[in-house]
Scaffold this motif. Structure first.
Motif, PDB file in Angstrom:
ATOM      1  N   THR A   2       0.863  -1.027   0.079  1.00 38.95           N
ATOM      2  CA  THR A   2      -0.114  -0.107  -0.117  1.00 38.95           C
ATOM      3  C   THR A   2       0.924   1.190   0.060  1.00 38.95           C
ATOM      4  OG1 THR A   2      -0.080   0.216   2.539  1.00 38.95           O
ATOM      5  CG2 THR A   2      -1.563  -1.059   1.423  1.00 38.95           C
ATOM      6  N   LEU A   3       0.281   2.432  -0.198  1.00 41.74           N
ATOM      7  CA  LEU A   3       1.264   3.681  -0.055  1.00 41.74           C
ATOM      8  C   LEU A   3       1.567   3.756   1.267  1.00 41.74           C
ATOM      9  CD1 LEU A   3       1.860   6.241  -1.586  1.00 41.74           C
ATOM     10  CD2 LEU A   3      -0.136   7.333  -0.836  1.00 41.74           C
ATOM     11  N   GLN A   4       0.881   3.497   2.180  1.00 43.33           N
ATOM     12  CA  GLN A   4       1.590   3.620   3.581  1.00 43.33           C
ATOM     13  C   GLN A   4       2.685   2.900   3.732  1.00 43.33           C
ATOM     14  OE1 GLN A   4      -0.796   3.674   7.074  1.00 43.33           O
ATOM     15  NE2 GLN A   4      -2.257   4.976   6.048  1.00 43.33           N
ATOM     16  N   GLN A   5       2.780   1.409   3.113  1.00 40.33           N
ATOM     17  CA  GLN A   5       3.739   0.399   3.361  1.00 40.33           C
ATOM     18  C   GLN A   5       5.176   0.927   2.516  1.00 40.33           C
ATOM     19  OE1 GLN A   5       1.542  -2.820   2.068  1.00 40.33           O
ATOM     20  NE2 GLN A   5       1.788  -3.845   4.112  1.00 40.33           N
ATOM     21  N   SER A   6       4.862   1.764   1.531  1.00 46.24           N
ATOM     22  CA  SER A   6       6.192   2.088   0.695  1.00 46.24           C
ATOM     23  C   SER A   6       6.635   3.514   1.310  1.00 46.24           C
ATOM     24  CB  SER A   6       5.382   2.523  -0.671  1.00 46.24           C
ATOM     25  OG  SER A   6       4.610   3.613  -0.883  1.00 46.24           O
ATOM     26  N   LEU A   7       5.999   4.116   2.308  1.00 40.84           N
ATOM     27  CA  LEU A   7       6.863   5.351   2.725  1.00 40.84           C
ATOM     28  C   LEU A   7       8.116   5.030   3.549  1.00 40.84           C
ATOM     29  CD1 LEU A   7       3.754   7.079   4.323  1.00 40.84           C
ATOM     30  CD2 LEU A   7       4.905   7.762   2.477  1.00 40.84           C
ATOM     31  N   GLY A   8       9.004   5.717   3.233  1.00 38.76           N
ATOM     32  CA  GLY A   8      10.237   5.769   3.689  1.00 38.76           C
ATOM     33  C   GLY A   8      10.130   6.691   5.061  1.00 38.76           C
ATOM     34  N   PRO A   9      11.251   6.533   6.051  1.00 44.25           N
ATOM     35  CA  PRO A   9      11.089   7.479   7.110  1.00 44.25           C
ATOM     36  C   PRO A   9      10.965   8.745   7.082  1.00 44.25           C
ATOM     37  CG  PRO A   9      13.312   6.004   7.037  1.00 44.25           C
ATOM     38  CD  PRO A   9      12.439   5.851   5.799  1.00 44.25           C
ATOM     39  N   TYR A  65      -1.103   7.651  12.942  1.00 45.85           N
ATOM     40  CA  TYR A  65       0.159   6.896  12.808  1.00 45.85           C
ATOM     41  C   TYR A  65       0.209   6.371  11.261  1.00 45.85           C
ATOM     42  CZ  TYR A  65       0.648   6.550  17.743  1.00 45.85           C
ATOM     43  OH  TYR A  65       1.019   7.173  18.900  1.00 45.85           O
ATOM     44  N   VAL A  66       1.309   6.724  10.528  1.00 45.97           N
ATOM     45  CA  VAL A  66       1.291   6.158   9.089  1.00 45.97           C
ATOM     46  C   VAL A  66       2.585   5.543   8.813  1.00 45.97           C
ATOM     47  CG1 VAL A  66      -0.311   8.065   8.490  1.00 45.97           C
ATOM     48  CG2 VAL A  66       2.334   8.389   8.402  1.00 45.97           C
ATOM     49  N   GLY A  67       2.541   4.718   7.872  1.00 40.91           N
ATOM     50  CA  GLY A  67       3.792   3.845   7.641  1.00 40.91           C
ATOM     51  C   GLY A  67       4.101   2.743   8.228  1.00 40.91           C
ATOM     52  N   LYS A  68       5.243   2.230   8.224  1.00 38.75           N
ATOM     53  CA  LYS A  68       5.686   1.078   9.048  1.00 38.75           C
ATOM     54  C   LYS A  68       5.974   1.668  10.518  1.00 38.75           C
ATOM     55  CE  LYS A  68       8.054  -1.084   5.363  1.00 38.75           C
ATOM     56  NZ  LYS A  68       9.348  -1.567   4.744  1.00 38.75           N
ATOM     57  N   PRO A  69       5.532   0.655  11.263  1.00 40.00           N
ATOM     58  CA  PRO A  69       5.631   0.911  12.857  1.00 40.00           C
ATOM     59  C   PRO A  69       7.028   1.357  13.329  1.00 40.00           C
ATOM     60  CG  PRO A  69       4.280  -0.836  12.583  1.00 40.00           C
ATOM     61  CD  PRO A  69       4.837  -0.619  11.282  1.00 40.00           C
ATOM     62  N   GLU A  70       7.931   0.820  12.690  1.00 41.97           N
ATOM     63  CA  GLU A  70       9.371   1.190  13.006  1.00 41.97           C
ATOM     64  C   GLU A  70       9.893   2.647  12.919  1.00 41.97           C
ATOM     65  OE1 GLU A  70       9.988  -1.499   9.508  1.00 41.97           O
ATOM     66  OE2 GLU A  70       8.549  -1.422  11.105  1.00 41.97           O
ATOM     67  N   TYR A  71       9.208   3.168  11.651  1.00 40.46           N
ATOM     68  CA  TYR A  71       9.560   4.516  11.378  1.00 40.46           C
ATOM     69  C   TYR A  71       8.976   5.709  12.428  1.00 40.46           C
ATOM     70  CZ  TYR A  71      11.186   2.704   6.789  1.00 40.46           C
ATOM     71  OH  TYR A  71      11.571   1.822   5.866  1.00 40.46           O
ATOM     72  N   ASN A  72       7.952   5.321  13.098  1.00 37.39           N
ATOM     73  CA  ASN A  72       7.397   6.148  14.136  1.00 37.39           C
ATOM     74  C   ASN A  72       6.838   7.560  13.609  1.00 37.39           C
ATOM     75  OD1 ASN A  72       6.423   6.442  16.711  1.00 37.39           O
ATOM     76  ND2 ASN A  72       8.345   7.746  17.498  1.00 37.39           N
ATOM     77  N   ILE A  73       6.247   7.399  12.331  1.00 35.25           N
ATOM     78  CA  ILE A  73       5.747   8.507  11.575  1.00 35.25           C
ATOM     79  C   ILE A  73       4.147   8.635  12.319  1.00 35.25           C
ATOM     80  CG2 ILE A  73       4.983   9.509   9.627  1.00 35.25           C
ATOM     81  CD1 ILE A  73       6.937   7.660   8.193  1.00 35.25           C
ATOM     82  N   LYS A  74       4.132   9.788  13.088  1.00 35.51           N
ATOM     83  CA  LYS A  74       2.848   9.925  13.521  1.00 35.51           C
ATOM     84  C   LYS A  74       2.839  11.463  13.813  1.00 35.51           C
ATOM     85  CE  LYS A  74       4.548   9.587  18.356  1.00 35.51           C
ATOM     86  NZ  LYS A  74       4.595   9.301  19.631  1.00 35.51           N
TER      87      LYS A  74
END
Length: 154
Positions: A2-9, A65-74
């Motif tokens: 998905t678009l969210q999964q493709s986000l980098g940090p 919260y968006v993207g992968k959890p490990e990126y902590n984008i919120k």
């Protein structure tokens, strides 16, 4: 993906605003300290609307919260609105180079266009976290050309 999964940090650091369309609602969100791009979904312009049951007073307490959890984008919503009444938004270039966005609604009972008591600012260029863009009050400003165009439909 998905678009969210493709986000980098840092992908969203280059984006100041996201504008999309959808059927049924208007939704506008601005985040504390520009932690996420301003989000604008304009979908209240001409189809059957779906009743809005969102408690407007609780919007400012939502963490997104968006993207992968490990990126902590919120980001925490600073201010926002969801609306299921017919209307439109107007983006105008501000003196600072960004965009002032105001919203208007059609009132069937008075057969008139009225401003909504909500506006937002979308900065120009890459988003700078911590900018905390001030609220711009344009509630008294009506755009006669847009109003006259809307009235021609009714």
């Amino acid at each position: 993906w998905t678009l969210q999964q493709s986000l980098g940090p840092t992908t969203l650091d280059r984006i100041s605003g996201i504008i999309t369309g959808h059927m049924h609602w208007l939704q506008a969100l601005q985040f504390d300290n520009d932690s996420l791009p301003a989000q604008l979904v304009v979908g209240n312009g001409g189809t059957k609307l779906i009743q809005n049951y969102i408690n407007q007073s609780s919007i400012s307490y939502i963490d997104l919260y968006v993207g992968k959890p490990e990126y902590n984008i919120k980001g925490r919503i600073q201010k926002g609105i969801t609306m299921s009444e017919f209307g439109f938004g107007i983006m105008e270039r501000s003196d600072g180079g960004g965009y002032d966005v105001t919203f208007h609604t059609w009132r069937e009972d008075s057969r008139s266009v009225e401003p909504i008591d909500f506006s937002m600012y979308i900065p120009r260029g890459p988003r700078r976290k911590g900018n905390n863009n001030a609220t711009i009050d344009h509630s008294q400003r009506i755009h006669s050309h847009a109003v006259s165009k809307l009235r021609s439909f009714y």
